[in-house]
Design a protein around this motif. Structure first.
Motif, PDB file in Angstrom:
ATOM      1  N   HIS A 115       6.955  -2.245  -7.573  1.00  0.00           N
ATOM      2  CA  HIS A 115       7.554  -1.685  -6.373  1.00  0.00           C
ATOM      3  C   HIS A 115       9.012  -2.104  -6.350  1.00  0.00           C
ATOM      4  O   HIS A 115       9.337  -3.259  -6.107  1.00  0.00           O
ATOM      5  CB  HIS A 115       6.812  -2.223  -5.148  1.00  0.00           C
ATOM      6  CG  HIS A 115       7.285  -1.615  -3.882  1.00  0.00           C
ATOM      7  ND1 HIS A 115       8.314  -2.144  -3.147  1.00  0.00           N
ATOM      8  CD2 HIS A 115       6.912  -0.493  -3.232  1.00  0.00           C
ATOM      9  CE1 HIS A 115       8.530  -1.378  -2.089  1.00  0.00           C
ATOM     10  NE2 HIS A 115       7.693  -0.373  -2.120  1.00  0.00           N
ATOM     11  N   ILE A 116       9.910  -1.153  -6.640  1.00  0.00           N
ATOM     12  CA  ILE A 116      11.341  -1.493  -6.684  1.00  0.00           C
ATOM     13  C   ILE A 116      12.129  -0.768  -5.603  1.00  0.00           C
ATOM     14  O   ILE A 116      13.287  -1.088  -5.348  1.00  0.00           O
ATOM     15  CB  ILE A 116      11.961  -1.179  -8.072  1.00  0.00           C
ATOM     16  CG1 ILE A 116      11.730   0.280  -8.471  1.00  0.00           C
ATOM     17  CG2 ILE A 116      11.399  -2.120  -9.138  1.00  0.00           C
ATOM     18  CD1 ILE A 116      12.507   0.711  -9.714  1.00  0.00           C
ATOM     19  N   ALA A 117      11.523   0.222  -4.961  1.00  0.00           N
ATOM     20  CA  ALA A 117      12.229   1.024  -3.958  1.00  0.00           C
ATOM     21  C   ALA A 117      12.130   0.376  -2.585  1.00  0.00           C
ATOM     22  O   ALA A 117      11.269  -0.459  -2.349  1.00  0.00           O
ATOM     23  CB  ALA A 117      11.626   2.435  -3.911  1.00  0.00           C
ATOM     24  N   VAL A 118      13.022   0.788  -1.678  1.00  0.00           N
ATOM     25  CA  VAL A 118      12.917   0.266  -0.320  1.00  0.00           C
ATOM     26  C   VAL A 118      11.813   0.983   0.473  1.00  0.00           C
ATOM     27  O   VAL A 118      11.262   0.432   1.403  1.00  0.00           O
ATOM     28  CB  VAL A 118      14.258   0.345   0.461  1.00  0.00           C
ATOM     29  CG1 VAL A 118      15.281  -0.582  -0.153  1.00  0.00           C
ATOM     30  CG2 VAL A 118      14.772   1.771   0.510  1.00  0.00           C
ATOM     31  N   GLU A 119      11.491   2.210   0.070  1.00  0.00           N
ATOM     32  CA  GLU A 119      10.440   2.946   0.788  1.00  0.00           C
ATOM     33  C   GLU A 119       9.107   2.216   0.701  1.00  0.00           C
ATOM     34  O   GLU A 119       8.729   1.717  -0.351  1.00  0.00           O
ATOM     35  CB  GLU A 119      10.247   4.353   0.190  1.00  0.00           C
ATOM     36  CG  GLU A 119      11.361   5.316   0.483  1.00  0.00           C
ATOM     37  CD  GLU A 119      11.910   5.944  -0.782  1.00  0.00           C
ATOM     38  OE1 GLU A 119      12.011   7.172  -0.826  1.00  0.00           O
ATOM     39  OE2 GLU A 119      12.228   5.201  -1.719  1.00  0.00           O
ATOM     40  N   GLU A 120       8.397   2.206   1.786  1.00  0.00           N
ATOM     41  CA  GLU A 120       7.119   1.497   1.797  1.00  0.00           C
ATOM     42  C   GLU A 120       6.000   2.321   1.169  1.00  0.00           C
ATOM     43  O   GLU A 120       4.954   1.803   0.825  1.00  0.00           O
ATOM     44  CB  GLU A 120       6.728   1.125   3.233  1.00  0.00           C
ATOM     45  CG  GLU A 120       7.497  -0.094   3.698  1.00  0.00           C
ATOM     46  CD  GLU A 120       7.108  -0.524   5.090  1.00  0.00           C
ATOM     47  OE1 GLU A 120       6.030  -0.113   5.555  1.00  0.00           O
ATOM     48  OE2 GLU A 120       7.887  -1.274   5.686  1.00  0.00           O
ATOM     49  N   MET A 153       9.723   3.441  -9.739  1.00  0.00           N
ATOM     50  CA  MET A 153      10.418   4.594  -9.150  1.00  0.00           C
ATOM     51  C   MET A 153      11.464   4.088  -8.168  1.00  0.00           C
ATOM     52  O   MET A 153      11.159   3.277  -7.294  1.00  0.00           O
ATOM     53  CB  MET A 153       9.421   5.466  -8.375  1.00  0.00           C
ATOM     54  CG  MET A 153       8.485   6.243  -9.271  1.00  0.00           C
ATOM     55  SD  MET A 153       7.098   6.876  -8.310  1.00  0.00           S
ATOM     56  CE  MET A 153       7.817   8.379  -7.671  1.00  0.00           C
ATOM     57  N   ALA A 154      12.678   4.609  -8.307  1.00  0.00           N
ATOM     58  CA  ALA A 154      13.750   4.203  -7.399  1.00  0.00           C
ATOM     59  C   ALA A 154      13.619   4.940  -6.069  1.00  0.00           C
ATOM     60  O   ALA A 154      12.937   5.956  -5.964  1.00  0.00           O
ATOM     61  CB  ALA A 154      15.108   4.494  -8.038  1.00  0.00           C
ATOM     62  N   THR A 155      14.310   4.419  -5.089  1.00  0.00           N
ATOM     63  CA  THR A 155      14.381   5.081  -3.779  1.00  0.00           C
ATOM     64  C   THR A 155      14.982   6.477  -3.930  1.00  0.00           C
ATOM     65  O   THR A 155      15.864   6.699  -4.764  1.00  0.00           O
ATOM     66  CB  THR A 155      15.285   4.240  -2.846  1.00  0.00           C
ATOM     67  OG1 THR A 155      14.728   2.927  -2.754  1.00  0.00           O
ATOM     68  CG2 THR A 155      15.378   4.851  -1.459  1.00  0.00           C
TER      69      THR A 155
END
Ligand SMILES: *Cc1c(COP(=O)(O)O)cnc(C)c1O
Length: 226
Positions: A115-120, A153-155
């Motif tokens: 988990h690398i994105a800011v989205e939850e 996956m990035a934000t």
């Protein structure tokens, strides 16, 4: 532009050592056959049954990459043939993949999804979770899975700096795990990152596998096809 033109255009911009997984989710088998006729062999899907039914009717030398969230009760559909599962986000899932692989008398290649994105909403492990299970006795007993690297996956954002920060954090996780657990293991070498909108950034950040759909096959129409 046609699938052939899109694919050739894209391949020109990708470094030769970066593997292209053509993401064909929701797209008809005719589209996959067209990309196949141009020499493309690696395809990505995010639904187990959709992947299995496409596998059944398309050339058997296609390498199928599973890139979506995988429920344990769906593993059986892809265990006989899947090339690589990019989306391992729990030890429980890895252990179930191991069982299904054993039943099929094969070893299934897997990537750990972070988990690398800011989205939850995006699935994935934290580095702590990965360390915890890589050090567990249960993990050491698995014989039918091979962890080949990481995926993320990035934000979804226009902020290029944020995207590259996120990809660099995935690369950092890769380097950490490589040096700590997989130093002697040549199979642990993949960083699966980069989609249509951000693959150039991902390649600059050290991606070894990009997963690209709409740039090749056109926009997906979820309303019509799902
Ligand atoms: C759909 C999907 C892709 C491809 O997305 P595009 O924007 O169409 O290139 C890549 N990775 C994952 C995990 C996906 O679900």
């Amino acid at each position: 532009m046609s699938i052939r033109e899109n694919l050739n255009q894209l391949l020109k911009t990708l470094p030769a050592e970066v593997k292209l997984v053509a993401v064909s989710k929701t797209k008809p088998v005719g589209d996959i056959a067209e990309a196949y006729s141009c020499g493309q062999r690696d395809f990505g899907e995010n639904k187990a049954q959709e992947m299995a039914s496409k596998h059944a009717v398309l050339p058997q030398d296609i390498k199928w990459h599973f890139i979506g969230h995988l429920q344990t009760n769906k593993i059986k559909y892809l265990a006989p043939f899947v090339e690589m599962i990019h989306s391992v986000d729990s030890f429980k899932l890895l252990a179930e993949i191991d069982k299904a692989a054993e039943k099929n008398d094969r070893i299934i290649k897997c990537l750990l999804q972070f988990h690398i994105a800011v989205e939850e909403t995006k699935f994935g492990l934290s580095l702590e979770e990965a360390v915890e299970f890589l050090e567990s006795q249960e993990y050491k007993e698995l014989r039918h899975v091979e962890i080949c690297g990481v995926m993320g996956m990035a934000t979804f954002t226009d902020n290029q700096l944020q995207i590259s920060d996120e990809f660099m954090s995935l690369r950092k996780n890769f380097n950490f795990l490589k040096s700590r657990y997989f130093n002697e293991n040549n199979s642990f070498r993949e960083i699966s990152m980069g989609m249509s909108d951000d693959f150039q950034i991902a390649v600059d950040c050290g991606s070894t596998i990009v997963r690209i759909g709409s740039t090749i096959f056109g926009e997906r129409n979820y309303f019509k096809s799902n």
